[in-house]
Design an enzyme around this catalytic site. Structure first.
Site, PDB file in Angstrom:
ATOM      1  CE  LYS A 250       0.865   1.624   4.295  1.00 40.30           C
ATOM      2  NZ  LYS A 250       1.442   2.948   4.562  1.00 40.30           N
TER       3      LYS A 250
ATOM      4  CG  ASP B 243      -0.728   0.030   8.048  1.00 38.48           C
ATOM      5  OD1 ASP B 243      -1.580   0.928   8.208  1.00 38.48           O
ATOM      6  OD2 ASP B 243       0.483   0.261   7.889  1.00 38.48           O
TER       7      ASP B 243
END
Length: 288
Positions: free
Chosen positions: A8, A135
């Site tokens: 990401k 995350d």
């Protein structure tokens, strides 16, 4: 079973304060990109969680997020007669601000749900992931999301247009704890324009998103090569150049593949960890 676990980047990262539990209250727009680790989980009769990794220096015991994720999954589902081996083929660099470890943890949770036929929903998988790392829920859901709280409250946004990401990780790594400590000790932080960014994302105005993109960690984390990396990206027509997460990886977004390739080639004189990726609308992809 085998799965691709995608990295990401942060199109915006702001820190709003500290929550009562001591974690930081985050406001982020996150994007999955096509750089990935390959995670394989195999059931066996060992009654243990074992782990191997292709990259030297990555812990293969209880310290690894993938190991913690497996433990959290079995605790949540109350499965006691387990035995699994996890193998991680690393392509996402570590301590890079790209959520490589979190992606591996998310991959394990997803695969265990399949292998043990527990039929948990994505929301339930994210709830397990939240216990492992901030995350991990995004690395289960993926795509383009507004992430709030510690990063676990996710609001999906429309996919961004097709483009090319050039990712460059400088030689140094950045400890997440040190990054947050540096933020907490900063005397002044210029705040990004969160509301305008969200409006641009909601309206699909990608040019405006690139114009507004910001990461508050850039104000407190010193990365020696960052200025030179950004300079090269801008010379090759990047729509934006920004550090991802707590760093040190800097990425540029390009509309033209040729510009991205030229930029990547130039950046190899600064660091060997240079990748070209594209946006993907998901975080995990089972391949076999």
């Amino acid at each position: 079973m085998k799965i691709k676990a995608y990295a990401k980047v942060n199109l915006m990262l702001d820190i709003l304060g500290t929550l009562p539990n001591g974690y930081h209250n985050l406001w982020m727009i996150m994007q999955s990109v096509s750089l990935y680790d390959t995670v394989t989980v195999t059931k066996n009769d060992s009654g243990k969680i074992t782990l191997t990794c292709s990259k030297e220096g990555i812990p293969t015991d209880e310290r690894n997020i993938a190991h913690k994720a497996a433990r959290a999954f079995f605790d949540a589902t109350q499965i006691s007669n387990y035995g699994i081996h996890i193998d991680i083929e690393k392509s996402i660099p570590s301590e890079a601000g790209l959520a490589g470890g979190s992606a591996d943890g998310a991959a394990v949770i997803k695969l265990l749900n399949e292998l043990f036929e527990t039929n948990l929903t994505e929301r339930e998988l994210c709830r397990i992931g939240r216990k492992v790392g901030a995350d991990v829920p995004f690395c289960i859901a993926g795509g383009t999301c507004l992430a709030q709280n510690i990063g676990d409250v996710l609001s999906p946004l429309d996919d961004i247009p097709d483009c090319f990401f050039v990712l460059a990780k400088p030689k140094m790594g950045v400890s997440t704890k040190e990054a947050y400590d540096s933020f907490d000790n900063a005397s002044y932080i210029k705040k990004p324009k969160r509301e305008k960014m969200l409006i641009a994302a909601a309206n699909g105005n990608f040019d405006e998103m690139c114009h507004l993109a910001a990461n508050v960690f850039e104000q407190v984390i010193e990365v020696p090569e960052r200025v030179e990396i950004k300079k090269i990206m801008r010379e090759e027509n990047a729509k934006l150049a920004l550090m991802s997460g707590s760093g040190p990886t800097v990425y540029g977004i390009f509309e033209n593949e040729n510009d991205a390739e030229k930029c990547a080639e130039k950046l190899k004189s600064i660091t060997k960890d240079v990748f070209i990726a594209k946006p993907v609308p998901f975080a995990l992809e089972i391949i076999e």
